[in-house]
Design an enzyme around this catalytic site. Sequence first.
Site, PDB file in Angstrom:
ATOM      1  N   LYS A 111     -73.159  22.256  24.795  1.00 16.81           N
ATOM      2  CA  LYS A 111     -72.171  23.796  24.684  1.00 16.81           C
ATOM      3  C   LYS A 111     -73.019  23.825  26.809  1.00 16.81           C
ATOM      4  CE  LYS A 111     -68.616  24.624  24.610  1.00 16.81           C
ATOM      5  NZ  LYS A 111     -67.116  23.943  24.421  1.00 16.81           N
ATOM      6  N   SER A 368     -61.684  13.185  25.181  1.00 18.54           N
ATOM      7  CA  SER A 368     -62.740  12.848  25.844  1.00 18.54           C
ATOM      8  C   SER A 368     -63.624  11.278  25.783  1.00 18.54           C
ATOM      9  CB  SER A 368     -64.032  14.268  25.771  1.00 18.54           C
ATOM     10  OG  SER A 368     -63.081  15.044  26.502  1.00 18.54           O
TER      11      SER A 368
END
Length: 477
Positions: A111, A368
């Site tokens: 992240k 994704s």
Amino acid sequence: MIDPIAIETETQFFTDVCRNFENAAQFTSFSSGLLRQIRQCNSIYRFSFPIQKGNDVEVIDAWRVEHSHHQSPTKGGIRYSEMVNEDEVMALAALMTYKCAIVNVPFGGAKGGIRINPGDYTLKELENITRRYTVELVKKNFIGPSIDVPAPDYGSGEREMSWIADTYATMNPGQLDAMACVTGKPLALHGIEGRREATGHGLAIAVRECVGIPEDMQKIGLSPGIPGKRVIVQGLGNVGYFSAKYLSEFGAVIVGLCEKEGAVYNKNGLDLDALMRHRKETGSLLGYQGAVIEFENPAEGLEQPCDILVPAALENQLTIGNIFNIKAKIIVEGANGPTTPEAEAIFYERGGIIIPDIYANAGGVIVSYFEWLKNLSHVGFGRMSRRFEENTNLNIVTMIENITGLALSAVERASIIKGASELEIVNSALEDTMADAYREIRHIYTSHRYIDTLRTAAFVKAINHIGACYQSMGIFP
């Protein structure tokens, strides 16, 4: 002005994630050392960089956390928010690891975060920030098609992903797979059909799987199936909007919508498209003529009568302070960490079900993954096979017509022989992945008498998968 020190000291999001991990770890057979390896963040890169803002220099704080390297590359979005802090980025990276493992996507979790309010910057300043952030990642080897692949998150989107892809390609001349360094790109820059709506679409599939099991619905006093179910959605970004859109298409009734400026409610249903047009014209949900009740405090919108509540905004929206007022029987976590552990325990005690974030909002990373594969193969899904499929189907239809003496209409013939488009292939794979994952989670949940939530079951599935990977890899040197 927000105090960065206060942000750092008040949050415990990663602690909450670790608490959920520990709750599940007791139902696995791995050693304490291996469990610690799975739980902790492998790499934390905190950095600052200057930008020119007006006649002054502003220093931007930013992060990239790679939680787990049991699979490569790592994968996770980049959040643009003035509330970003290291604890939050660590927690979100960990959730990405577990999320990928739950839906069998071969990525480790990561992240990123940039502590800014995007609304405070011009378009050029945002581009400068994004490109400089990318350069810092390149310098430390924290980005690349086989290393770490960012994606959009709160405050970022296709535009920012385009800047990242271009910056990375510029700094890596001649790298054939450069566009695979990031996903969530626009179609013009080798994105993929269905990515923008993937998280909301996947969430709607998760709901359909959950409510489609009669014995589970009987326990909480609901009839099986989505049609007629009353839904309240918090958040009208990509996740919230497309969750509402697909749930509506599946037959649900959207009775409430909540955003930062307020909330609206109508027990007979809201017209989502009309409401979005109103918000675009006025800048607010409030004042929409189709609403029967309005709330200036958006939190009140969560507490209205419904069957399904979808918090799709930010973390810690459902707490011990408001969970007793929630009337929904099912909470579906579109956002990451919207329900605190204390609130979840109370909700289950009151007979509800929570479809956890680490499964419910996994549609984005699933698609994704497909985009990443498309970028590595340098060809869109269906391009190599669509015409062949159509010709094969045409031959079959012609043969059947000749044998039976019956002729199909042009419309019927076209619908039968049509080959699958990229969007249809992506949506089919998304549906298959989400459905399989829910069945696996539910099997763990129902087959172990001491596993009391779907979240714990999902964590057990993730830990078992990651632990098996680490055991197979061994330790080097």
